[in-house]
Motif scaffolding. Sequence first.
Motif, PDB file in Angstrom:
ATOM      1  N   ALA A  18     -43.298 -18.895  13.329  1.00  0.00           N
ATOM      2  CA  ALA A  18     -42.742 -19.691  12.228  1.00  0.00           C
ATOM      3  C   ALA A  18     -43.306 -21.113  12.220  1.00  0.00           C
ATOM      4  O   ALA A  18     -43.568 -21.679  11.146  1.00  0.00           O
ATOM      5  CB  ALA A  18     -41.220 -19.729  12.329  1.00  0.00           C
ATOM      6  N   LEU A  19     -43.515 -21.698  13.394  1.00  0.00           N
ATOM      7  CA  LEU A  19     -44.059 -23.055  13.473  1.00  0.00           C
ATOM      8  C   LEU A  19     -45.533 -23.121  13.062  1.00  0.00           C
ATOM      9  O   LEU A  19     -46.013 -24.156  12.588  1.00  0.00           O
ATOM     10  CB  LEU A  19     -43.897 -23.610  14.892  1.00  0.00           C
ATOM     11  CG  LEU A  19     -42.480 -23.965  15.333  1.00  0.00           C
ATOM     12  CD1 LEU A  19     -42.488 -24.480  16.763  1.00  0.00           C
ATOM     13  CD2 LEU A  19     -41.853 -25.006  14.406  1.00  0.00           C
ATOM     14  N   MET A  20     -46.251 -22.011  13.239  1.00  0.00           N
ATOM     15  CA  MET A  20     -47.670 -21.986  12.896  1.00  0.00           C
ATOM     16  C   MET A  20     -47.926 -21.696  11.418  1.00  0.00           C
ATOM     17  O   MET A  20     -48.992 -22.042  10.895  1.00  0.00           O
ATOM     18  CB  MET A  20     -48.400 -20.938  13.751  1.00  0.00           C
ATOM     19  CG  MET A  20     -48.527 -21.286  15.228  1.00  0.00           C
ATOM     20  SD  MET A  20     -49.580 -22.729  15.541  1.00  0.00           S
ATOM     21  CE  MET A  20     -48.313 -23.970  15.872  1.00  0.00           C
ATOM     22  N   ARG A  21     -46.970 -21.076  10.728  1.00  0.00           N
ATOM     23  CA  ARG A  21     -47.218 -20.691   9.331  1.00  0.00           C
ATOM     24  C   ARG A  21     -47.622 -21.872   8.448  1.00  0.00           C
ATOM     25  O   ARG A  21     -48.536 -21.740   7.626  1.00  0.00           O
ATOM     26  CB  ARG A  21     -45.981 -20.012   8.732  1.00  0.00           C
ATOM     27  CG  ARG A  21     -45.602 -18.645   9.253  1.00  0.00           C
ATOM     28  CD  ARG A  21     -46.686 -17.623   9.371  1.00  0.00           C
ATOM     29  NE  ARG A  21     -47.594 -17.530   8.244  1.00  0.00           N
ATOM     30  CZ  ARG A  21     -48.663 -16.734   8.238  1.00  0.00           C
ATOM     31  NH1 ARG A  21     -48.918 -15.966   9.308  1.00  0.00           N
ATOM     32  NH2 ARG A  21     -49.466 -16.685   7.200  1.00  0.00           N
ATOM     33  N   PRO A  22     -46.988 -23.051   8.560  1.00  0.00           N
ATOM     34  CA  PRO A  22     -47.387 -24.153   7.685  1.00  0.00           C
ATOM     35  C   PRO A  22     -48.835 -24.591   7.864  1.00  0.00           C
ATOM     36  O   PRO A  22     -49.416 -25.202   6.953  1.00  0.00           O
ATOM     37  CB  PRO A  22     -46.420 -25.282   8.080  1.00  0.00           C
ATOM     38  CG  PRO A  22     -45.224 -24.585   8.638  1.00  0.00           C
ATOM     39  CD  PRO A  22     -45.785 -23.396   9.350  1.00  0.00           C
ATOM     40  N   LEU A  23     -49.446 -24.303   9.009  1.00  0.00           N
ATOM     41  CA  LEU A  23     -50.844 -24.648   9.230  1.00  0.00           C
ATOM     42  C   LEU A  23     -51.779 -23.656   8.553  1.00  0.00           C
ATOM     43  O   LEU A  23     -52.987 -23.905   8.427  1.00  0.00           O
ATOM     44  CB  LEU A  23     -51.161 -24.699  10.731  1.00  0.00           C
ATOM     45  CG  LEU A  23     -50.777 -25.975  11.488  1.00  0.00           C
ATOM     46  CD1 LEU A  23     -49.266 -26.189  11.494  1.00  0.00           C
ATOM     47  CD2 LEU A  23     -51.300 -25.926  12.922  1.00  0.00           C
ATOM     48  N   ILE A  24     -51.208 -22.524   8.122  1.00  0.00           N
ATOM     49  CA  ILE A  24     -51.981 -21.455   7.488  1.00  0.00           C
ATOM     50  C   ILE A  24     -51.688 -21.376   5.995  1.00  0.00           C
ATOM     51  O   ILE A  24     -52.595 -21.266   5.168  1.00  0.00           O
ATOM     52  CB  ILE A  24     -51.660 -20.099   8.157  1.00  0.00           C
ATOM     53  CG1 ILE A  24     -51.954 -20.146   9.656  1.00  0.00           C
ATOM     54  CG2 ILE A  24     -52.426 -18.961   7.492  1.00  0.00           C
ATOM     55  CD1 ILE A  24     -51.404 -18.960  10.433  1.00  0.00           C
ATOM     56  N   ASP A  25     -50.407 -21.447   5.647  1.00  0.00           N
ATOM     57  CA  ASP A  25     -49.964 -21.198   4.273  1.00  0.00           C
ATOM     58  C   ASP A  25     -49.873 -22.493   3.461  1.00  0.00           C
ATOM     59  O   ASP A  25     -48.794 -22.921   3.062  1.00  0.00           O
ATOM     60  CB  ASP A  25     -48.607 -20.498   4.279  1.00  0.00           C
ATOM     61  CG  ASP A  25     -48.635 -19.195   5.051  1.00  0.00           C
ATOM     62  OD1 ASP A  25     -49.684 -18.537   5.079  1.00  0.00           O
ATOM     63  OD2 ASP A  25     -47.589 -18.833   5.635  1.00  0.00           O
ATOM     64  N   CYS A  26     -50.975 -23.141   3.253  1.00  0.00           N
ATOM     65  CA  CYS A  26     -50.987 -24.361   2.442  1.00  0.00           C
ATOM     66  C   CYS A  26     -52.347 -24.473   1.758  1.00  0.00           C
ATOM     67  O   CYS A  26     -53.282 -23.718   2.060  1.00  0.00           O
ATOM     68  CB  CYS A  26     -50.692 -25.587   3.302  1.00  0.00           C
ATOM     69  SG  CYS A  26     -51.906 -25.902   4.586  1.00  0.00           S
ATOM     70  N   LYS A  27     -52.479 -25.424   0.838  1.00  0.00           N
ATOM     71  CA  LYS A  27     -53.714 -25.565   0.073  1.00  0.00           C
ATOM     72  C   LYS A  27     -54.877 -26.044   0.940  1.00  0.00           C
ATOM     73  O   LYS A  27     -56.044 -25.737   0.664  1.00  0.00           O
ATOM     74  CB  LYS A  27     -53.492 -26.543  -1.087  1.00  0.00           C
ATOM     75  CG  LYS A  27     -52.557 -26.004  -2.164  1.00  0.00           C
ATOM     76  CD  LYS A  27     -52.422 -27.008  -3.303  1.00  0.00           C
ATOM     77  CE  LYS A  27     -51.500 -26.464  -4.391  1.00  0.00           C
ATOM     78  NZ  LYS A  27     -51.334 -27.444  -5.511  1.00  0.00           N
ATOM     79  N   THR A  28     -54.564 -26.833   1.970  1.00  0.00           N
ATOM     80  CA  THR A  28     -55.614 -27.342   2.857  1.00  0.00           C
ATOM     81  C   THR A  28     -55.280 -26.927   4.291  1.00  0.00           C
ATOM     82  O   THR A  28     -54.857 -27.749   5.104  1.00  0.00           O
ATOM     83  CB  THR A  28     -55.704 -28.877   2.765  1.00  0.00           C
ATOM     84  OG1 THR A  28     -54.404 -29.443   3.021  1.00  0.00           O
ATOM     85  CG2 THR A  28     -56.175 -29.297   1.384  1.00  0.00           C
ATOM     86  N   PRO A  29     -55.451 -25.655   4.628  1.00  0.00           N
ATOM     87  CA  PRO A  29     -55.009 -25.148   5.930  1.00  0.00           C
ATOM     88  C   PRO A  29     -55.859 -25.659   7.092  1.00  0.00           C
ATOM     89  O   PRO A  29     -57.027 -26.011   6.925  1.00  0.00           O
ATOM     90  CB  PRO A  29     -55.148 -23.634   5.775  1.00  0.00           C
ATOM     91  CG  PRO A  29     -56.229 -23.448   4.760  1.00  0.00           C
ATOM     92  CD  PRO A  29     -56.054 -24.600   3.796  1.00  0.00           C
ATOM     93  N   LEU A  30     -55.240 -25.668   8.239  1.00  0.00           N
ATOM     94  CA  LEU A  30     -55.958 -25.971   9.474  1.00  0.00           C
ATOM     95  C   LEU A  30     -56.418 -24.701  10.165  1.00  0.00           C
ATOM     96  O   LEU A  30     -57.316 -24.739  11.017  1.00  0.00           O
ATOM     97  CB  LEU A  30     -55.067 -26.770  10.434  1.00  0.00           C
ATOM     98  CG  LEU A  30     -54.491 -28.087   9.919  1.00  0.00           C
ATOM     99  CD1 LEU A  30     -53.772 -28.827  11.037  1.00  0.00           C
ATOM    100  CD2 LEU A  30     -55.562 -28.955   9.289  1.00  0.00           C
ATOM    101  N   LEU A  31     -55.800 -23.580   9.800  1.00  0.00           N
ATOM    102  CA  LEU A  31     -56.104 -22.280  10.409  1.00  0.00           C
ATOM    103  C   LEU A  31     -56.279 -21.225   9.329  1.00  0.00           C
ATOM    104  O   LEU A  31     -55.632 -21.285   8.277  1.00  0.00           O
ATOM    105  CB  LEU A  31     -54.971 -21.837  11.342  1.00  0.00           C
ATOM    106  CG  LEU A  31     -54.685 -22.658  12.592  1.00  0.00           C
ATOM    107  CD1 LEU A  31     -53.403 -22.170  13.260  1.00  0.00           C
ATOM    108  CD2 LEU A  31     -55.849 -22.573  13.569  1.00  0.00           C
TER     109      LEU A  31
END
Length: 415
Positions: free
Chosen positions: A338-351
Amino acid sequence: MSQHPASSSHDGRINLEQQRKRAKELLLRMKSGAAPEQLSLIPGGPPSSPPILSDAQWLIARQLGFSSWPKLKAHVDAVDFAARHPDFAASDEALTTHWRCGNDIAHSLQLAGFKGHFQMLSDPLCMGPVPNLPAEQYQAVRSRYISEAFEMDSADVARRLNDEYNHLTLLANDEHSVLWCEADAYDQLFLIRALAGLERVPFKLELIEVDRIPGVQRFIGIGQLAPDVLAWLWPQRRPIDEQTVQLARQAWLAYCDSSPVKLAELARGTHRCLPLLAPALLRQLQELPGVRDGLSLTEHLALQFIEEAGPVAFARVFAELMAQREPLPYLGDLMFHALMRPLIDCKTPLLTESDTHLQWPRRLLTLTPLGHQVLKGTAYWLDHGAKERWVGGVCIQAGQPHWMVDDRCMPVWRN
Protein backbone atom coordinates in the motif's frame (compact mmCIF):
# COMPACT_ATOMS: atom_id res chain seq x y z
CA MET A 1 22.16 -8.23 10.37
CA SER A 2 20.55 -11.15 8.56
CA GLN A 3 19.35 -14.50 9.75
CA HIS A 4 21.87 -17.30 9.34
CA PRO A 5 20.04 -20.63 9.12
CA ALA A 6 22.80 -22.53 10.86
CA SER A 7 23.52 -20.10 13.63
CA SER A 8 20.32 -18.42 14.71
CA SER A 9 16.73 -19.15 15.60
CA HIS A 10 13.74 -17.43 14.05
CA ASP A 11 11.05 -18.39 16.56
CA GLY A 12 13.15 -18.13 19.73
CA ARG A 13 13.43 -21.86 20.34
CA ILE A 14 16.99 -23.14 20.73
CA ASN A 15 17.71 -26.87 20.58
CA LEU A 16 20.60 -27.36 22.98
CA GLU A 17 21.54 -30.76 21.58
CA GLN A 18 21.71 -29.27 18.11
CA GLN A 19 23.99 -26.51 19.39
CA ARG A 20 26.23 -29.08 21.10
CA LYS A 21 26.51 -30.91 17.77
CA ARG A 22 27.33 -27.65 16.01
CA ALA A 23 30.04 -26.92 18.58
CA LYS A 24 31.65 -30.33 17.99
CA GLU A 25 31.56 -29.82 14.23
CA LEU A 26 33.09 -26.37 14.64
CA LEU A 27 35.83 -27.78 16.88
CA LEU A 28 36.80 -30.27 14.17
CA ARG A 29 37.02 -27.48 11.59
CA MET A 30 39.09 -25.34 13.96
CA LYS A 31 41.52 -28.19 14.63
CA SER A 32 41.89 -28.82 10.90
CA GLY A 33 42.64 -25.14 10.29
CA ALA A 34 39.47 -24.66 8.23
CA ALA A 35 38.05 -21.91 10.47
CA PRO A 36 40.86 -19.42 11.21
CA GLU A 37 38.40 -16.53 11.34
CA GLN A 38 36.59 -18.27 14.20
CA LEU A 39 39.81 -18.79 16.15
CA SER A 40 40.58 -15.08 15.94
CA LEU A 41 37.33 -14.29 17.80
CA ILE A 42 38.32 -16.21 20.94
CA PRO A 43 39.19 -13.83 23.83
CA GLY A 44 42.93 -13.24 23.89
CA GLY A 45 43.29 -14.29 20.25
CA PRO A 46 43.95 -17.75 18.82
CA PRO A 47 44.97 -20.21 21.57
CA SER A 48 48.59 -21.32 21.59
CA SER A 49 47.49 -24.89 22.30
CA PRO A 50 44.95 -26.79 20.15
CA PRO A 51 41.42 -25.45 20.57
CA ILE A 52 39.12 -27.32 22.94
CA LEU A 53 35.37 -27.88 23.03
CA SER A 54 34.74 -24.96 25.38
CA ASP A 55 36.29 -22.61 22.77
CA ALA A 56 33.83 -23.83 20.14
CA GLN A 57 30.91 -23.66 22.57
CA TRP A 58 31.81 -20.07 23.44
CA LEU A 59 31.81 -19.15 19.74
CA ILE A 60 28.43 -20.80 19.17
CA ALA A 61 26.98 -18.95 22.17
CA ARG A 62 28.33 -15.65 20.86
CA GLN A 63 26.78 -16.28 17.44
CA LEU A 64 23.42 -16.66 19.16
CA GLY A 65 23.84 -13.46 21.15
CA PHE A 66 24.91 -14.86 24.53
CA SER A 67 28.04 -13.86 26.43
CA SER A 68 28.91 -17.46 27.31
CA TRP A 69 27.84 -21.08 26.86
CA PRO A 70 26.44 -21.29 30.42
CA LYS A 71 24.27 -18.22 29.71
CA LEU A 72 22.92 -19.91 26.58
CA LYS A 73 22.17 -23.10 28.52
CA ALA A 74 20.50 -21.18 31.34
CA HIS A 75 18.19 -19.44 28.85
CA VAL A 76 17.23 -22.74 27.19
CA ASP A 77 16.47 -24.20 30.62
CA ALA A 78 14.36 -21.15 31.55
CA VAL A 79 12.25 -21.38 28.39
CA ASP A 80 11.79 -25.12 28.88
CA PHE A 81 10.76 -24.66 32.52
CA ALA A 82 8.31 -21.86 31.66
CA ALA A 83 6.70 -24.03 29.00
CA ARG A 84 6.30 -26.97 31.39
CA HIS A 85 5.39 -24.96 34.51
CA PRO A 86 3.51 -21.82 33.49
CA ASP A 87 2.11 -19.74 36.34
CA PHE A 88 -1.23 -19.31 34.58
CA ALA A 89 -3.35 -20.50 37.50
CA ALA A 90 -1.41 -18.51 40.10
CA SER A 91 -1.81 -15.31 38.10
CA ASP A 92 -5.51 -15.78 37.24
CA GLU A 93 -4.65 -15.93 33.55
CA ALA A 94 -8.00 -17.54 32.73
CA LEU A 95 -9.69 -14.25 33.68
CA THR A 96 -7.27 -12.19 31.60
CA THR A 97 -7.93 -10.30 28.38
CA HIS A 98 -4.89 -10.37 26.11
CA TRP A 99 -4.61 -7.30 23.86
CA ARG A 100 -2.58 -7.18 20.67
CA CYS A 101 -2.39 -4.99 17.54
CA GLY A 102 -3.28 -7.97 15.34
CA ASN A 103 -4.14 -11.66 15.56
CA ASP A 104 -0.62 -12.99 14.99
CA ILE A 105 -0.25 -14.58 18.45
CA ALA A 106 -3.83 -15.66 19.13
CA HIS A 107 -3.30 -19.26 18.03
CA SER A 108 0.14 -19.55 19.63
CA LEU A 109 -1.27 -18.38 22.97
CA GLN A 110 -3.78 -21.22 22.83
CA LEU A 111 -1.07 -23.73 21.95
CA ALA A 112 1.00 -22.51 24.89
CA GLY A 113 -1.90 -23.18 27.26
CA PHE A 114 -3.24 -19.65 27.74
CA LYS A 115 -6.96 -19.74 28.59
CA GLY A 116 -7.87 -16.03 28.75
CA HIS A 117 -9.77 -13.97 26.20
CA PHE A 118 -8.10 -12.36 23.19
CA GLN A 119 -8.82 -8.91 21.77
CA MET A 120 -7.07 -6.87 19.11
CA LEU A 121 -6.94 -3.45 17.56
CA SER A 122 -5.91 -4.01 13.95
CA ASP A 123 -5.96 -0.35 12.91
CA PRO A 124 -2.51 0.32 11.32
CA LEU A 125 -1.89 3.64 13.05
CA CYS A 126 1.54 3.95 11.47
CA MET A 127 -0.13 4.61 8.11
CA GLY A 128 -2.56 7.18 6.80
CA PRO A 129 -4.32 10.08 8.55
CA VAL A 130 -4.51 9.92 12.34
CA PRO A 131 -6.11 13.28 13.22
CA ASN A 132 -7.23 14.50 16.61
CA LEU A 133 -10.99 14.19 16.12
CA PRO A 134 -13.98 13.00 18.16
CA ALA A 135 -14.33 9.21 18.14
CA GLU A 136 -17.04 8.93 15.47
CA GLN A 137 -15.29 11.24 13.02
CA TYR A 138 -11.91 9.68 13.76
CA GLN A 139 -13.17 6.17 13.02
CA ALA A 140 -14.79 7.37 9.80
CA VAL A 141 -11.45 8.81 8.64
CA ARG A 142 -9.59 5.63 9.55
CA SER A 143 -12.18 3.34 7.95
CA ARG A 144 -12.10 5.30 4.71
CA TYR A 145 -8.30 5.20 4.56
CA ILE A 146 -8.06 1.47 5.30
CA SER A 147 -10.72 0.51 2.77
CA GLU A 148 -9.03 2.58 0.05
CA ALA A 149 -5.42 1.63 0.83
CA PHE A 150 -6.11 -2.10 1.09
CA GLU A 151 -9.02 -2.29 -1.36
CA MET A 152 -11.41 -3.66 1.26
CA ASP A 153 -15.17 -3.32 1.52
CA SER A 154 -15.82 -0.04 3.32
CA ALA A 155 -18.83 -1.33 5.27
CA ASP A 156 -16.90 -4.37 6.51
CA VAL A 157 -13.97 -2.20 7.57
CA ALA A 158 -16.24 0.23 9.39
CA ARG A 159 -18.00 -2.59 11.28
CA ARG A 160 -14.72 -4.22 12.29
CA LEU A 161 -13.14 -0.97 13.47
CA ASN A 162 -16.26 0.01 15.35
CA ASP A 163 -16.29 -3.34 17.13
CA GLU A 164 -12.60 -3.17 18.02
CA TYR A 165 -12.74 0.40 19.32
CA ASN A 166 -15.89 -0.37 21.32
CA HIS A 167 -14.04 -3.22 23.03
CA LEU A 168 -11.10 -0.90 23.66
CA THR A 169 -13.35 1.49 25.61
CA LEU A 170 -14.00 -1.39 28.04
CA LEU A 171 -10.31 -1.74 28.86
CA ALA A 172 -10.60 0.49 31.94
CA ASN A 173 -13.17 -1.84 33.49
CA ASP A 174 -11.56 -5.20 32.70
CA GLU A 175 -10.58 -7.28 35.72
CA HIS A 176 -7.16 -8.12 34.29
CA SER A 177 -5.70 -7.09 30.94
CA VAL A 178 -2.27 -7.61 29.41
CA LEU A 179 -0.95 -5.69 26.40
CA TRP A 180 1.55 -7.58 24.23
CA CYS A 181 3.87 -5.19 22.38
CA GLU A 182 7.20 -5.05 20.63
CA ALA A 183 9.49 -2.14 19.82
CA ASP A 184 8.28 -0.97 16.41
CA ALA A 185 6.00 1.92 15.51
CA TYR A 186 3.01 -0.32 14.72
CA ASP A 187 3.01 -1.72 18.27
CA GLN A 188 4.08 1.39 20.17
CA LEU A 189 1.37 3.49 18.52
CA PHE A 190 -1.19 0.82 19.41
CA LEU A 191 0.10 0.94 22.98
CA ILE A 192 -0.18 4.70 23.43
CA ARG A 193 -3.57 4.73 21.69
CA ALA A 194 -4.91 2.07 24.07
CA LEU A 195 -3.56 3.82 27.16
CA ALA A 196 -4.47 7.35 26.06
CA GLY A 197 -8.15 6.42 25.94
CA LEU A 198 -8.26 5.35 29.60
CA GLU A 199 -10.19 7.64 31.93
CA ARG A 200 -8.52 5.92 34.86
CA VAL A 201 -5.89 3.24 35.38
CA PRO A 202 -7.57 -0.18 35.68
CA PHE A 203 -7.09 -2.26 38.81
CA LYS A 204 -4.82 -4.72 37.02
CA LEU A 205 -3.36 -3.64 33.68
CA GLU A 206 -0.01 -5.09 32.65
CA LEU A 207 2.42 -4.87 29.75
CA ILE A 208 4.63 -7.43 28.06
CA GLU A 209 7.10 -5.42 25.99
CA VAL A 210 10.10 -6.82 24.16
CA ASP A 211 12.63 -5.55 21.64
CA ARG A 212 14.83 -8.64 21.40
CA ILE A 213 14.72 -12.34 22.14
CA PRO A 214 17.86 -14.27 23.16
CA GLY A 215 19.05 -16.41 20.29
CA VAL A 216 17.11 -14.50 17.61
CA GLN A 217 19.54 -12.40 15.58
CA ARG A 218 16.87 -10.51 13.61
CA PHE A 219 13.83 -10.12 15.86
CA ILE A 220 10.92 -8.82 13.79
CA GLY A 221 8.03 -9.30 16.19
CA ILE A 222 6.22 -11.35 18.80
CA GLY A 223 4.24 -13.08 16.08
CA GLN A 224 7.31 -15.02 14.98
CA LEU A 225 7.83 -16.61 18.40
CA ALA A 226 7.07 -20.20 19.31
CA PRO A 227 4.33 -20.91 21.89
CA ASP A 228 6.78 -21.98 24.58
CA VAL A 229 8.66 -18.68 24.18
CA LEU A 230 5.37 -16.83 24.76
CA ALA A 231 5.02 -18.82 27.98
CA TRP A 232 8.53 -17.69 28.93
CA LEU A 233 7.53 -14.06 28.32
CA TRP A 234 4.42 -14.32 30.52
CA PRO A 235 6.17 -13.89 33.90
CA GLN A 236 8.00 -10.83 32.54
CA ARG A 237 4.88 -8.64 32.38
CA ARG A 238 4.92 -5.45 34.43
CA PRO A 239 2.13 -3.21 35.79
CA ILE A 240 1.04 -0.04 34.02
CA ASP A 241 0.71 2.94 36.36
CA GLU A 242 -0.65 6.48 36.16
CA GLN A 243 2.69 7.90 35.04
CA THR A 244 2.74 5.52 32.07
CA VAL A 245 -0.81 6.47 31.10
CA GLN A 246 0.03 10.18 31.32
CA LEU A 247 3.02 9.71 29.03
CA ALA A 248 0.85 7.77 26.57
CA ARG A 249 -1.72 10.57 26.49
CA GLN A 250 1.00 13.14 25.85
CA ALA A 251 2.56 11.03 23.07
CA TRP A 252 -0.78 10.28 21.42
CA LEU A 253 -1.74 13.97 21.30
CA ALA A 254 1.67 14.75 19.83
CA TYR A 255 1.26 12.08 17.17
CA CYS A 256 -2.19 13.40 16.18
CA ASP A 257 -0.96 17.01 16.01
CA SER A 258 -0.71 18.76 12.64
CA SER A 259 2.85 19.75 13.58
CA PRO A 260 5.56 17.13 14.31
CA VAL A 261 7.51 19.41 16.67
CA LYS A 262 6.15 17.97 19.94
CA LEU A 263 6.48 14.45 18.57
CA ALA A 264 10.13 15.10 17.77
CA GLU A 265 10.74 16.32 21.33
CA LEU A 266 9.28 13.10 22.76
CA ALA A 267 11.21 11.03 20.22
CA ARG A 268 14.48 12.47 21.50
CA GLY A 269 13.66 11.93 25.16
CA THR A 270 14.22 9.07 27.60
CA HIS A 271 11.06 7.59 29.07
CA ARG A 272 11.70 5.06 31.83
CA CYS A 273 8.10 3.88 32.04
CA LEU A 274 7.93 3.21 28.27
CA PRO A 275 11.58 2.72 27.24
CA LEU A 276 10.78 1.55 23.70
CA LEU A 277 8.55 4.48 22.82
CA ALA A 278 11.11 7.12 21.80
CA PRO A 279 12.94 4.98 19.19
CA ALA A 280 9.61 4.01 17.63
CA LEU A 281 8.49 7.64 17.43
CA LEU A 282 11.86 8.63 15.96
CA ARG A 283 11.47 5.96 13.28
CA GLN A 284 7.94 7.16 12.54
CA LEU A 285 9.22 10.72 12.08
CA GLN A 286 11.43 9.35 9.31
CA GLU A 287 8.28 8.66 7.29
CA LEU A 288 8.06 12.42 6.77
CA PRO A 289 9.70 13.62 3.54
CA GLY A 290 13.46 13.86 3.67
CA VAL A 291 14.85 17.33 2.95
CA ARG A 292 17.04 16.03 0.12
CA ASP A 293 14.65 13.92 -1.94
CA GLY A 294 11.13 14.20 -0.49
CA LEU A 295 11.05 10.46 0.19
CA SER A 296 10.07 8.75 3.40
CA LEU A 297 12.69 6.37 4.78
CA THR A 298 10.63 3.36 3.64
CA GLU A 299 10.44 4.78 0.12
CA HIS A 300 14.14 5.64 0.09
CA LEU A 301 15.24 2.18 1.25
CA ALA A 302 12.98 0.48 -1.29
CA LEU A 303 14.16 2.63 -4.21
CA GLN A 304 17.77 2.18 -3.18
CA PHE A 305 17.48 -1.61 -3.33
CA ILE A 306 15.50 -1.56 -6.60
CA GLU A 307 18.23 0.58 -8.17
CA GLU A 308 20.86 -1.93 -7.05
CA ALA A 309 18.99 -5.15 -7.91
CA GLY A 310 16.26 -4.17 -10.36
CA PRO A 311 14.23 -5.25 -12.12
CA VAL A 312 13.28 -7.03 -8.91
CA ALA A 313 10.11 -8.68 -7.63
CA PHE A 314 7.91 -6.72 -5.23
CA ALA A 315 8.13 -9.55 -2.68
CA ARG A 316 11.92 -9.58 -2.79
CA VAL A 317 12.06 -5.84 -2.09
CA PHE A 318 9.88 -6.31 0.98
CA ALA A 319 11.97 -9.29 2.14
CA GLU A 320 15.19 -7.31 1.74
CA LEU A 321 13.88 -4.43 3.82
CA MET A 322 12.64 -6.71 6.60
CA ALA A 323 15.76 -8.88 6.68
CA GLN A 324 18.44 -6.27 6.16
CA ARG A 325 17.71 -2.60 5.62
CA GLU A 326 14.79 -1.51 7.76
CA PRO A 327 16.21 -0.29 11.11
CA LEU A 328 13.00 -1.01 13.06
CA PRO A 329 10.72 -3.35 11.06
CA TYR A 330 7.07 -2.41 11.43
CA LEU A 331 5.37 -3.28 8.14
CA GLY A 332 3.45 -6.30 6.96
CA ASP A 333 3.62 -7.20 3.28
CA LEU A 334 0.21 -5.68 2.43
CA MET A 335 1.14 -2.51 4.29
CA PHE A 336 4.37 -2.24 2.30
CA HIS A 337 2.46 -2.76 -0.94
CA ALA A 338 0.00 0.00 0.00
CA LEU A 339 2.86 2.42 0.76
CA MET A 340 4.51 1.71 -2.60
CA ARG A 341 1.40 2.19 -4.76
CA PRO A 342 1.61 6.02 -4.83
CA LEU A 343 5.10 5.73 -6.35
CA ILE A 344 3.60 3.68 -9.19
CA ASP A 345 0.04 4.93 -9.66
CA CYS A 346 0.60 8.57 -10.57
CA LYS A 347 1.26 10.71 -13.65
CA THR A 348 4.98 11.01 -12.89
CA PRO A 349 5.86 7.66 -11.27
CA LEU A 350 9.12 6.77 -9.63
CA LEU A 351 8.57 3.06 -10.29
CA THR A 352 7.12 0.91 -13.01
CA GLU A 353 5.83 -2.62 -12.48
CA SER A 354 5.81 -5.30 -15.15
CA ASP A 355 3.67 -8.42 -15.48
CA THR A 356 0.60 -6.76 -14.01
CA HIS A 357 -1.41 -9.89 -14.78
CA LEU A 358 0.50 -11.60 -11.95
CA GLN A 359 -0.19 -11.28 -8.23
CA TRP A 360 1.52 -8.13 -6.94
CA PRO A 361 4.33 -9.93 -5.03
CA ARG A 362 5.64 -11.41 -8.31
CA ARG A 363 5.57 -8.20 -10.35
CA LEU A 364 8.97 -6.75 -11.24
CA LEU A 365 9.79 -3.21 -10.14
CA THR A 366 12.10 -0.84 -12.01
CA LEU A 367 13.06 2.76 -11.35
CA THR A 368 11.91 5.36 -13.86
CA PRO A 369 14.29 8.17 -14.94
CA LEU A 370 12.57 10.40 -12.38
CA GLY A 371 13.05 7.68 -9.77
CA HIS A 372 16.79 7.74 -10.41
CA GLN A 373 16.86 11.54 -10.17
CA VAL A 374 14.92 11.60 -6.90
CA LEU A 375 17.12 8.92 -5.38
CA LYS A 376 20.21 10.92 -6.31
CA GLY A 377 18.70 14.05 -4.79
CA THR A 378 18.64 15.99 -8.07
CA ALA A 379 14.82 16.04 -8.02
CA TYR A 380 12.40 16.43 -5.12
CA TRP A 381 9.56 13.90 -5.15
CA LEU A 382 6.86 16.23 -3.86
CA ASP A 383 7.51 18.68 -6.70
CA HIS A 384 6.27 16.09 -9.17
CA GLY A 385 2.67 15.39 -8.22
CA ALA A 386 3.07 12.86 -5.43
CA LYS A 387 -0.22 11.95 -3.77
CA GLU A 388 -1.29 13.38 -0.42
CA ARG A 389 0.16 11.47 2.50
CA TRP A 390 0.01 11.58 6.25
CA VAL A 391 2.25 10.80 9.21
CA GLY A 392 -0.09 10.81 12.17
CA GLY A 393 -1.82 14.19 12.11
CA VAL A 394 0.71 15.77 9.75
CA CYS A 395 -0.60 16.15 6.20
CA ILE A 396 1.81 16.44 3.27
CA GLN A 397 0.50 17.64 -0.08
CA ALA A 398 2.51 17.95 -3.27
CA GLY A 399 3.17 21.51 -4.32
CA GLN A 400 2.16 22.89 -0.91
CA PRO A 401 4.33 24.02 2.03
CA HIS A 402 4.90 21.03 4.29
CA TRP A 403 6.95 19.49 7.06
CA MET A 404 10.12 17.54 6.31
CA VAL A 405 12.88 15.99 8.44
CA ASP A 406 16.59 16.65 8.09
CA ASP A 407 19.48 14.22 8.48
CA ARG A 408 19.23 14.53 12.28
CA CYS A 409 15.52 13.73 12.12
CA MET A 410 14.57 17.25 13.15
CA PRO A 411 11.38 18.78 11.69
CA VAL A 412 11.96 21.42 9.01
CA TRP A 413 9.27 23.55 7.34
CA ARG A 414 9.45 23.76 3.53
CA ASN A 415 7.72 26.77 1.94
